[in-house]
Design an enzyme around this catalytic site. Structure first.
Site, PDB file in Angstrom:
ATOM      1  N   HIS A  37      -8.322 -37.728 -19.344  1.00 33.45           N
ATOM      2  CA  HIS A  37      -9.183 -37.840 -20.523  1.00 33.45           C
ATOM      3  C   HIS A  37     -10.564 -38.311 -20.088  1.00 33.45           C
ATOM      4  O   HIS A  37     -10.729 -38.804 -18.986  1.00 33.45           O
ATOM      5  CB  HIS A  37      -8.589 -38.840 -21.526  1.00 33.45           C
ATOM      6  CG  HIS A  37      -8.444 -40.211 -20.934  1.00 33.45           C
ATOM      7  ND1 HIS A  37      -7.296 -40.611 -20.291  1.00 33.45           N
ATOM      8  CD2 HIS A  37      -9.307 -41.258 -20.842  1.00 33.45           C
ATOM      9  CE1 HIS A  37      -7.463 -41.848 -19.836  1.00 33.45           C
ATOM     10  NE2 HIS A  37      -8.677 -42.259 -20.153  1.00 33.45           N
ATOM     11  N   HIS A 121     -16.790 -38.984 -16.991  1.00 30.53           N
ATOM     12  CA  HIS A 121     -15.920 -38.475 -15.935  1.00 30.53           C
ATOM     13  C   HIS A 121     -14.485 -38.436 -16.438  1.00 30.53           C
ATOM     14  O   HIS A 121     -14.165 -39.035 -17.460  1.00 30.53           O
ATOM     15  CB  HIS A 121     -16.011 -39.364 -14.688  1.00 30.53           C
ATOM     16  CG  HIS A 121     -15.421 -40.723 -14.897  1.00 30.53           C
ATOM     17  ND1 HIS A 121     -16.106 -41.724 -15.561  1.00 30.53           N
ATOM     18  CD2 HIS A 121     -14.207 -41.238 -14.579  1.00 30.53           C
ATOM     19  CE1 HIS A 121     -15.343 -42.808 -15.619  1.00 30.53           C
ATOM     20  NE2 HIS A 121     -14.182 -42.539 -15.043  1.00 30.53           N
TER      21      HIS A 121
END
Length: 191
Positions: A37, A121
């Protein structure tokens, strides 16, 4: 106590491309598909009343849907040693807007301001002191390019820590776009 974070779950084609990179560093603790995620805001441990306030505050977040793309990889260090490797999320005005609104919702209910810089990220692996060299993996994955996808919402997750690592359970999905949309509790069976 509830250990919470708000994040964007990537769609299946993106997950598949990311999973294809999860090999090549000895001793790395690679994230599973259900752990991948893009964190918008780590909240940490909160009591149930504050968790409920947070869920309600996040339901008030309004932002348009937007496109995101993963391209390249990198790593984070602590005390000069790599502690995680990740897939880079390219800059996005829509992501910056959503991140800012989620942060404001957290502060509105009394959570302290996040002091760490937001670096979009997707964490791919956690590394211990015994992990192998990351340079060959970074060289192999540095040109990673995943097709762009449309972000239509974000999710509040609860993190359950165990000996096998963290289990991330979706709690509430929050749609983006139209202002008359409503938050949707997620079933306890996962995705």
């Amino acid at each position: 106590m509830h250990r919470l974070f708000a994040a964007i779950p990537p769609p299946d084609p993106v997950l598949d491309a990311l999973i294809d990179t999860t090999d090549g560093i000895d001793g790395a603790r690679w994230q599973g598909e259900d752990q991948l995620h893009l964190t918008l805001r780590f909240i940490g441990e909160v009591e149930r009343p504050l968790a409920n306030e947070l869920a309600e505050a996040l339901a008030e977040v309004q932002a348009p849907s937007f496109n995101l793309q993963v391209a390249g990889t990198g790593h984070f260090e602590r005390k000069g040693r790599p502690h995680s490797v990740w897939a880079r999320v390219l800059p996005s005005a829509g992501l910056d807007l959503l991140h800012g609104r989620v942060e404001r919702a957290c502060q509105a209910i009394g959570l302290p301001r996040e002091t760490r810089k937001f670096v979009p990220h997707v964490t791919l692996a956690r590394l211990s002191g015994g992990a192998g060299l990351i340079a060959p993996w970074l060289a192999d994955t540095g040109t990673l390019q995943v097709p762009e996808w449309r972000v239509e919402g974000f999710t509040l997750y609860e993190s359950h820590l165990g000996k096998a690592g963290a289990l991330y359970q979706p709690v509430v999905d929050y749609p983006l776009g139209e202002s008359d949309t409503a938050a949707v509790p997620v079933s306890r069976t996962g995705r």
